[in-house]
Design a protein around this motif. Structure first.
Motif, mmCIF file in Angstrom:
data_model
loop_
_atom_site.group_PDB
_atom_site.id
_atom_site.type_symbol
_atom_site.label_atom_id
_atom_site.label_comp_id
_atom_site.label_asym_id
_atom_site.label_seq_id
_atom_site.Cartn_x
_atom_site.Cartn_y
_atom_site.Cartn_z
ATOM 1 N N GLN A 47 -37.783 -17.954 -60.208
ATOM 2 C CA GLN A 47 -38.280 -16.783 -60.620
ATOM 3 C C GLN A 47 -38.103 -15.676 -59.459
ATOM 4 N N SER A 48 -38.170 -16.087 -58.337
ATOM 5 C CA SER A 48 -37.946 -15.372 -57.225
ATOM 6 C C SER A 48 -36.585 -14.845 -57.002
ATOM 7 N N THR A 51 -35.915 -12.586 -59.837
ATOM 8 C CA THR A 51 -36.253 -11.134 -59.490
ATOM 9 C C THR A 51 -35.366 -10.319 -58.423
ATOM 10 N N GLU A 52 -34.898 -11.215 -57.657
ATOM 11 C CA GLU A 52 -33.948 -10.598 -56.460
ATOM 12 C C GLU A 52 -32.756 -9.713 -57.227
ATOM 13 N N ASP A 55 -33.459 -6.922 -59.733
ATOM 14 C CA ASP A 55 -33.689 -5.746 -58.838
ATOM 15 C C ASP A 55 -32.326 -5.235 -58.485
ATOM 16 N N ARG A 64 -34.792 -7.047 -68.620
ATOM 17 C CA ARG A 64 -35.528 -7.994 -67.955
ATOM 18 C C ARG A 64 -36.277 -8.985 -68.570
ATOM 19 N N VAL A 68 -35.814 -13.215 -68.406
ATOM 20 C CA VAL A 68 -37.077 -13.942 -68.013
ATOM 21 C C VAL A 68 -37.229 -14.937 -68.930
#
Length: 763
Positions: A47-48, A51-52, A55, A64, A68
């Protein structure tokens, strides 16, 4: 409508953003390989990480949500749960850039198509930061292993002494991999087979922390080419390297820069910048051991008003330095952490380890260690190997053993606590080992007529035979640091006679190599011991030797004080020692260019030497008298004095003094204009110095020879002589090498005129 895979969505988003793989990697901080694997469906992003990427790609809310959702249900199927067992990465992790580059190359070897299994064993002594490195490495590359990470502390070195069995660790791994308790077999071999089956198609990081040995590790190794296994251990897991092709990485202490950076990260850069000298001293007192630096930093952080200078004084003044690195948790208490390695030793290795404390200095030889413990060499070598494998010792490039300062402090504490250990007896054996060999080196150098020590070596002292001059000199070079360290640390009143004697035994070696700084340091310690003993012979010898070495380095003021101290002993010492003292004073006066006084003292010494009827001593002094006469321009008298010495020296078989005498005659002949004869004498001197050997005086003779050849119109030969002189002086670290290089260079200029010879070598 079928849901698109996360990889397809990522590739489409990157296309709309007009970014290449490399540009997206640079902007997001996610590696090119990881992004490529995600886009091709070979991995699912965390997930991290996702997200990077989102973004960076500036996707809208609809995109988005689609990304996900696709990550959660790759290909329309629920994604396999990712294992997250790693401990947290240290926010203050510092340094290790060289090692990290090395492990990055290892990580890059892993791919699904590769049949190569990457196993890395990170070793090193306690407190070196092995676990911190393994965890940091695993976090750093976690995005390349989409099935997650397994972690276990095998408790190979633990205060509880409750070492984890491989079967227990396997049960934990299998449970984490989704195997029900009822399906986990009872036997370790069966569990290991099931573990390999479960990980066969997974891409995992497996961290096996704090392993005791290869046998504990081997059942826990996945065999999938997509897995990375990282093992940490204080023991060297050489068997794992031999049978499983593990890469072995040994951690050393931090560099100065790394240690200072770590201290600044924990206590604040302004505090370190306010007193950088004290900060550097603090990390040096920590031995640049990561755990020690961390503990000290924690103590300093708790006292923000305490100056680093005060902290230095307190740390340096503790009875045992390890007291400064104690905490309320045995896992971070440096003494406790060392104890776990020590307690794993058998009784023989433990005793041997304790005795290493009496061999000071940065390195120690196997022979010195064996002598300290009173062990025969074959057994000592085996015990040293045990301590290396336990990471209580390391080895340098020359094969010598390195004992970290804090580990030495720990060994010293243990030695003091053991009633059946005799520290003083061990110190005597170390002194005896050094004295017998130093005396043997001087005999091989043939600079003076010396005999072996009257008394045989103490029981347990290793005695090496020297079959050649080269072997003898190599021994001294290897043990030089130990000798100086032993002399520095010998404060026990019972050791002062040995301290004084060993310092005296070092004089010929340091003088022959022109190591005046070392001789000054050693003679100061010898003089200190002689004064404590009120030994007139020792005081006169050490003071005169020290004055001579100081005069060689231009420190005339202190040399004068030492001459006065030497002269006060004249009425208390036997004739031969009186002659030695007068000779040394004459040498100092020569270096001060007070030639009339030098001649007066030299002739007085010769008169006394004639009364003791020692041909070798008489001959050496005849040369020195001739040497001073030549410096005064009395060349014919100089030749007569030196030629009187030659047959005596040849009869006694003293090549060193004979070499000096041929040089002195050559010097006088040069100034009398007999250049060819002078060259012949210089060349004969050099041949004899090759037997001695004496690189310092050899270089001086080459200087004389070069000047004579230049006067004869042979600039190329002169240049070769000066170049060789420079090489000899560079090899012993003498600063006069630069002058020789400059003279060699000057001969390249047409029309260079020879300078007059400055001074001959003298014995």
């Amino acid at each position: 409508m079928e849901q698109k895979a996360v990889g397809v969505l990522l590739r489409e988003a990157r296309g709309r953003a007009l970014l290449t793989l490399e540009a997206l990697a640079e902007a997001s901080g996610v590696s090119v390989r990881a992004i490529s694997d995600m886009e091709r469906g070979r991995s699912v992003p965390r997930q991290s990480t996702l997200t990077e990427l989102m973004d960076t790609l500036a996707v809208d809310e609809a995109e988005r949500r689609a990304l996900v959702d696709a990550a959660r249900h790759t290909g329309g199927r629920p994604a396999r749960q990712t294992l997250r067992q790693l401990p947290p990465d240290l926010r203050s992790f510092q340094g290790r850039q060289t090692v990290l580059r090395q492990v990055e190359r290892l990580t890059a070897e892993i791919s699904e198509r590769s049949a190569h299994v990457v196993i890395t064993a990170v070793g090193g002594m306690a407190g070196m930061g092995k676990t911190a490195l393994a965890v940091h490495w695993a976090h750093r590359v976690a995005d390349r292993f989409p099935d997650g990470q397994l972690y276990v502390n095998l408790r190979g070195f633990d205060p509880s002494a409750d070492r984890m069995e491989p079967g227990e660790a396997l049960a934990g791994f299998l449970t984490a991999l989704g195997v029900s308790g009822r399906s986990i077999p009872d036997g370790t071999d069966e569990r290991s087979a099931l573990f390999r089956q479960q990980t066969e198609k997974r891409r995992l990081i497996v961290v096996l922390d704090n392993a005791h040995d290869s046998r504990q590790v081997r059942p826990l190794l996945p065999r999938s080419a997509g897995c990375l296994t990282i093992v940490t251990s204080r023991n060297h897991l050489t068997a794992l390297a031999a049978t499983d092709e593990a890469h072995l990485i040994d951690l050393d202490v931090w560099t100065d820069e790394e240690a200072l950076e770590a201290l600044a990260a924990r206590i604040g850069r302004p505090r370190v910048a306010a007193d950088p000298t004290a900060a550097a001293e603090l990390v040096e007192l920590c031995g640049r051991l990561p755990l020690a630096v961390a503990v000290l930093a924690a103590h300093l952080a708790a006292e923000p008003a305490l100056s680093l200078r005060v902290a230095c004084r307190e740390l340096d003044g503790t009875h045992s330095r390890l007291d400064a690195f104690s905490t309320d948790d045995p896992r971070t208490d440096v003494r406790a952490v060392f104890s776990w390695s020590y307690q794993a030793l058998d009784a023989s290795a433990a005793r041997f380890f304790r005795h290493l404390a009496v061999v000071p200095g940065p390195v120690l030889s196997a022979e010195a260690a064996a002598s300290a413990a009173g062990e025969p060499m074959p057994r000592a070598r085996g015990l040293l190997r045990t301590l290396v494998l336990a990471s209580l010792l390391t080895r340098d490039a020359a094969g010598r053993y390195v004992l970290h300062d804090l580990v030495r402090a720990y060994a010293s504490d243990l030695l003091d606590q053991k009633q059946d250990d005799d520290r003083f007896a061990a110190e005597l054996r170390v002194f005896d080992y050094l004295r017998h060999h130093a005396r043997a080196v001087v005999r091989e150098m043939k600079t003076l007529r010396v005999t072996a020590l009257d008394e045989p070596p103490l029981a347990g002292v290793v005695l090496l035979p020297f079959d050649s001059r080269e072997e003898a000199l190599t021994w001294f070079q290897h043990e030089e640091q130990t000798i100086v360290a032993v002399l520095n640390s010998a404060e026990d009143p019972r050791l002062q006679q040995l301290r004084m004697d060993l310092a005296q035994d070092c004089v010929p070696y340091f003088s022959a190599r022109g190591q005046w700084a070392d001789e000054i340091a050693v003679q100061r310690l010898g003089l200190k011991a002689a004064l404590l003993l009120d030994d007139a012979v020792g005081v006169s010898g050490a003071a005169a030797n020290l004055a001579r070495a100081l005069a060689e380095t231009g420190q005339a003021g202190e040399a004068e004080e030492l001459i006065l101290l030497t002269e006060r002993q004249f009425t208390r010492i036997p004739p031969v020692h009186l002659a030695h003292a007068l000779r040394s004073i004459g040498w100092v006066r020569y270096r001060q260019k007070r030639y009339a006084e030098a001649l007066d003292r030299s002739r007085a010494a010769l008169t006394v030497y004639r009364t003791v009827s020692d041909p070798s001593l008489i001959a050496r002094q005849l040369n020195f008298v001739g040497y001073v006469l030549a410096l005064m321009g009395r060349y014919r008298e100089a030749v007569l004095s030196c030629r009187e010495a030659l047959p005596l020296l040849q009869e006694q078989g003293n090549p060193f003094s004979e070499a000096a005498t041929w040089d002195s005659i050559g010097y006088a002949l040069y100034h009398l204009g007999e250049l060819r004869e002078a060259v012949s004498h210089f060349e004969r001197s050099l041949r004899l110095y090759d037997e001695a050997p004496d690189p310092y005086n050899q270089a001086e003779v080459l200087d004389h020879l070069a000047r004579a050849r230049l006067d004869l119109g042979e600039p190329q030969a002169a240049r070769a002589d000066w170049t060789r002189a420079a090489e000899l002086l560079e090899a012993i670290g003498n600063t006069q090498a630069a002058d020789m290089r400059a003279r060699a260079q000057a001969t390249r200029n047409a029309g260079t005129e020879a300078e007059r010879v400055a001074a001959p070598s003298a014995d």
